[in-house]
Design an enzyme around this catalytic site. Sequence first.
Site, PDB file in Angstrom:
ATOM      1  N   GLY A   1       0.970  -1.012  -0.171  1.00 54.97           N
ATOM      2  CA  GLY A   1      -0.039   0.014  -0.016  1.00 54.97           C
ATOM      3  C   GLY A   1       0.881   1.149   0.098  1.00 54.97           C
ATOM      4  O   GLY A   1       1.951   1.315  -0.092  1.00 54.97           O
TER       5      GLY A   1
ATOM      6  N   ALA B   1      12.036   5.681 -12.867  1.00 55.11           N
ATOM      7  CA  ALA B   1      11.280   6.384 -12.070  1.00 55.11           C
ATOM      8  C   ALA B   1      10.174   6.969 -12.993  1.00 55.11           C
ATOM      9  O   ALA B   1      10.364   7.406 -14.120  1.00 55.11           O
ATOM     10  CB  ALA B   1      12.005   7.807 -11.443  1.00 55.11           C
TER      11      ALA B   1
ATOM     12  N   HIS C   1      11.946   9.967  -2.163  1.00 48.59           N
ATOM     13  CA  HIS C   1      12.705   8.965  -2.867  1.00 48.59           C
ATOM     14  C   HIS C   1      14.133   9.276  -3.339  1.00 48.59           C
ATOM     15  O   HIS C   1      14.907   8.718  -3.050  1.00 48.59           O
ATOM     16  CB  HIS C   1      11.751   8.520  -4.324  1.00 48.59           C
ATOM     17  CG  HIS C   1      10.579   7.615  -3.705  1.00 48.59           C
ATOM     18  ND1 HIS C   1      10.799   6.409  -3.306  1.00 48.59           N
ATOM     19  CD2 HIS C   1       9.450   7.886  -3.292  1.00 48.59           C
ATOM     20  CE1 HIS C   1       9.424   5.814  -2.840  1.00 48.59           C
ATOM     21  NE2 HIS C   1       8.617   6.899  -2.778  1.00 48.59           N
TER      22      HIS C   1
ATOM     23  N   ARG D   1      17.659   7.432  -2.117  1.00 46.50           N
ATOM     24  CA  ARG D   1      18.747   6.789  -2.966  1.00 46.50           C
ATOM     25  C   ARG D   1      20.069   7.749  -2.737  1.00 46.50           C
ATOM     26  O   ARG D   1      21.006   7.151  -2.662  1.00 46.50           O
ATOM     27  CB  ARG D   1      18.160   6.904  -4.340  1.00 46.50           C
ATOM     28  CG  ARG D   1      17.155   6.224  -4.590  1.00 46.50           C
ATOM     29  CD  ARG D   1      17.128   6.102  -6.257  1.00 46.50           C
ATOM     30  NE  ARG D   1      16.984   7.368  -7.076  1.00 46.50           N
ATOM     31  CZ  ARG D   1      15.389   7.898  -6.974  1.00 46.50           C
ATOM     32  NH1 ARG D   1      14.433   7.273  -6.503  1.00 46.50           N
ATOM     33  NH2 ARG D   1      15.681   9.033  -7.666  1.00 46.50           N
ATOM     34  N   THR D   2      19.904   8.822  -2.495  1.00 50.92           N
ATOM     35  CA  THR D   2      21.222   9.628  -2.273  1.00 50.92           C
ATOM     36  C   THR D   2      21.763   9.324  -0.736  1.00 50.92           C
ATOM     37  O   THR D   2      23.125   8.929  -0.829  1.00 50.92           O
ATOM     38  CB  THR D   2      20.938  11.238  -2.265  1.00 50.92           C
ATOM     39  OG1 THR D   2      20.290  11.583  -3.401  1.00 50.92           O
ATOM     40  CG2 THR D   2      22.100  11.974  -1.732  1.00 50.92           C
TER      41      THR D   2
ATOM     42  N   GLU E   1      13.761   8.527 -16.327  1.00 47.24           N
ATOM     43  CA  GLU E   1      12.586   8.765 -16.346  1.00 47.24           C
ATOM     44  C   GLU E   1      11.434   8.020 -17.407  1.00 47.24           C
ATOM     45  O   GLU E   1      11.811   8.333 -18.288  1.00 47.24           O
ATOM     46  CB  GLU E   1      12.128  10.110 -15.975  1.00 47.24           C
ATOM     47  CG  GLU E   1      12.933  10.852 -14.796  1.00 47.24           C
ATOM     48  CD  GLU E   1      12.538  12.401 -14.604  1.00 47.24           C
ATOM     49  OE1 GLU E   1      11.897  12.685 -15.694  1.00 47.24           O
ATOM     50  OE2 GLU E   1      13.004  12.875 -13.761  1.00 47.24           O
TER      51      GLU E   1
END
Length: 192
Positions: free
Chosen positions: A8, A34, A50, A54-55, A65
């Site tokens: 969810g 993404a 997000h 990741r960073t 993308e």
Amino acid sequence: MLIFVSGGARSGKSQFAEKLATSLITTYPPLYIASGQATDSEMMERIQHHQRLRTSSGVAWETIEVRDALTPLERPFPTDQPILWDCLTTWLGNFWFENVDKTTLVASLTQQISMWKKTGIPVILVSNEVFDEPTSVYPETEEYRKWLGELHQWIVAESDCSIEVTFGIPKVWKEPQDERTTQWLATCLTVF
């Protein structure tokens, strides 16, 4: 290897999938596909969240993308570069109300996934679990859920492993069939 991760909204599925992807690193950093579009401030914050995850992972993610058409994926992929696509629910929603050929777009997605699987590229597909929601009064929403449900069923049938994340806790619904993948997943579930 094809892994399906669902859950969810804000269930922890993306963070779990990112950890899975980083555990598969050998030569190349993982590729993050993404599909989110910053259409409002809430979505912008989710995208930035997000990106921060990741960073802060310490991994040099490659990011591309894919909003609708799979044109950015028309390139060769190294077989040892893990791919994480987050998320298919958003990807389908991006063009749901557009005047496009949905059948062709979804078919191109399944072909792409099949090609990755055939060439042995480790792929993790993330999608939202929207099927516990009450039936919508809007026929477009119900048709969207039907398409998404059929896509999920196809992916799970093709996948080596299917995992649902709830409250940050992963539950494996489809176990891997080979010993190596089973051991890798068991290690991931213990460590994460």
